[in-house]
Design an enzyme around this catalytic site. Sequence first.
Site, mmCIF file in Angstrom:
data_model
loop_
_atom_site.group_PDB
_atom_site.id
_atom_site.type_symbol
_atom_site.label_atom_id
_atom_site.label_comp_id
_atom_site.label_asym_id
_atom_site.label_seq_id
_atom_site.Cartn_x
_atom_site.Cartn_y
_atom_site.Cartn_z
ATOM 1 N N GLY A 102 -27.412 53.021 14.483
ATOM 2 C CA GLY A 102 -27.857 53.887 13.385
ATOM 3 C C GLY A 102 -29.284 54.345 13.632
ATOM 4 O O GLY A 102 -29.861 54.066 14.686
ATOM 5 N N GLY A 161 -33.271 54.689 13.457
ATOM 6 C CA GLY A 161 -34.432 53.812 13.290
ATOM 7 C C GLY A 161 -35.181 54.110 12.004
ATOM 8 O O GLY A 161 -35.641 53.195 11.315
ATOM 9 N N GLY A 191 -34.995 50.853 10.253
ATOM 10 C CA GLY A 191 -36.144 50.168 10.839
ATOM 11 C C GLY A 191 -36.850 49.228 9.885
ATOM 12 O O GLY A 191 -37.059 48.052 10.202
ATOM 13 N N GLU A 212 -43.983 46.422 22.946
ATOM 14 C CA GLU A 212 -44.110 47.064 24.268
ATOM 15 C C GLU A 212 -44.183 48.561 23.994
ATOM 16 O O GLU A 212 -43.176 49.180 23.660
ATOM 17 C CB GLU A 212 -42.895 46.740 25.150
ATOM 18 C CG GLU A 212 -42.647 45.263 25.382
ATOM 19 C CD GLU A 212 -43.695 44.611 26.263
ATOM 20 O OE1 GLU A 212 -44.477 45.326 26.912
ATOM 21 O OE2 GLU A 212 -43.747 43.374 26.292
ATOM 22 N N CYS A 230 -42.532 54.363 30.818
ATOM 23 C CA CYS A 230 -43.738 53.959 30.087
ATOM 24 C C CYS A 230 -44.893 53.640 31.041
ATOM 25 O O CYS A 230 -46.046 53.843 30.698
ATOM 26 C CB CYS A 230 -43.431 52.774 29.183
ATOM 27 S SG CYS A 230 -42.684 51.405 30.055
#
Length: 471
Positions: free
Chosen positions: A200, A202, A206, A244, A278
Site C-alpha cells: 500500500g 507509504g 507510514g 538509511e 544512494c
Amino acid sequence: MKHYDKLFINGEWVAPHGSGTTTVYNPATEEAFAEVCNADLDDVNSAFAAARAAFPAWSRTTAAERADYIRKLHAALEKRKDALALAISQSMGCPLEIAKIIQVNCVKAFEKFADRAHEMEVEKQVNNSLVVREPVGVCAFITPWNYPLYQLIGKVAPALATGCTMVLKPSSVTPLQDIIFAEAVAEIGLPKGVFNLITGRGGVLGDALVTHPEADMVSFTGSTATGRRIQQLAAESIKRVCLELGGKSPFIITEDAPLEQAVTFGVKDVMINTGQTCIALTRMLVPASRYEEATQIAKRVAESLKVGDPMDKDTFMGPMSSMGQRETVLKYIQKGLDEGAKLVTGGLERPEGLDRGAYVRPTIFRDVHNKMTIAQEEIFGPVICMIPYTNLAEAIAIANDSVYGLSSGVWAATKEEGIRIAREIRTGGCYVNGGDFNYDAPLGGYKQSGNGREWGDFGIHEFYEIKSMQL
Ligand code: NAD
C-alpha cells in the site's frame, strides 16, 4: 496484467480488510502490468498482532534453529532469482541482465546471516555481571524502490538471525519482489507471524507503521525528508530508529591519478541503475589542471553507454523508475542550467529514438560550484557534477561541504594515499581506487544520510538489546 489481491499476514495469504489497489507500471513502456492490493489500518494492526504473538517463541529459538530457516529461505530465493530480476526490471527499469547482478546477487549475502545468528549467543562475564544479547523485538520495515530486494534482505536477514519478528512495507512503485519473497517464506514454513508483508501507499500507512505501539524498532530506507518525519514520529514512544537515507557523494580524483581509469569508473558508477543509487558518486572533484581532459573523457564514456530497452542485453541504462522521477530529474537539470552550469553531454531532450518511457540522457555538468543546488541536493538520476579544485585541502573541504555523509570515492596514485584521503572524508563509506562493492561491509551514513549500519557483521547490531545481570 497480474493481480495480487492478498497480504501475507500470520503465515497466510489473506484478503485485505482495506479496499483499493495500487497499479504497478513499467517505466520503459509507461504501461500498467500489475496491480497489488492496498492494506488499511486494520491490516496494519493484524500484521503487528501476528508479529507480536510470534515473538516470544521465535525469540527463544536457538541460533542453530534460526540459521537453519535462513539457509532454507536462501535456497528458496536462489530458485526464484530469475523471477526476482524480471519483477525488479519491469517495475523500476533496471536492465534485466544488469538487474541479475546489481539487484539480485545480494541473495548470496542472505545466507551469511545464518552464521551471524550465532553471535546472539555470545555472552560476556564482566566482574560480577553476565552480559547477554536479546532481540530488540517487533520491527517495522519500510523500503524504497531503487534496490528493492537488497533493501529487503538488509533488514529481514539480520532480523531473522537475531530472533526478531517483523512487518514489512515495500515501496508502492516496486512491491513485486517482496511478494515473491513472501512466497519463499511460505514455502519453507517459517513459523507463522515471524514475517508479515503489507502493501500500500507509504503516505497512507507510514504513520501507523512508525507509531504502532507494537513496533519496538523502525528501520527505514528512503529519502531524507521521509526519514526526518519518521524519526520525529518515532520519538514520541522512544522507538529505536534505523535510518538509511539520501546522499550526494563526492569522488576526489587526485592530480597524479590515472585519469582515464578514474573518470571512466566515476561515470559508470553514477549511470548504472540510471543514477538511482544512494551511494552514487555524483560530485566528481577534479584538479583544475586536468579539468579539460577529464571532461572530455567523461563525455566520451557517457556517450558510449547504451540507453534503452531494459530487456535488450546490450542496454547499460534503462529508464528512470517512474515518469514522476523523470520529471524530478529534468527539473534539476533545468535548475543546473539556470544556475550557470554547462552541459558536457546530455540535457533535457529525450535520448534519440526513445519517444516514450521515463528515459533521461546520461547528463554531465561542468563549471559546477559546490554551492549550486545541483551539487547540494540529491537528484537521484543520471547526472554528474564535475567540480574543479586547486589543491587537495580544498578538495577535501568541498567533499565535506554537504549535509549528506553516505559515501565517497577517492582515486589517488597509490592505495595508501587513497586511504589517507578517505580518512579525511566524513562519510560512512569510501571507494578507494575503484574498490568493489562488498556485501559483507557495513553500509550506512554520517550526518543527514542516516544512522545505524546495515549488512556485514555490524548489520545485526541494530537488532539486539544488551542485558546485564548482576550476580
Ligand atoms: P521515499 O522516502 O519516497 O520512500 C521510501 C519508502 O517510504 C517507501 O516505501 C514509501 O512508500 C514510504 N513512505 C512514503 N511516505 C512515508 C511516510 N510519510 N511515512 C512512512 N513511510 C513513507 O524514498 P524513495 O523515493 O522510495 O527512495 C529513494 C531515496 O532512498 C533516495 O533518497 C535514496 O538516497 C534513498 N536510499 C538510501 C539508501 C541507504 O542505504 N542510505 C539506500 C537506497 C535508497
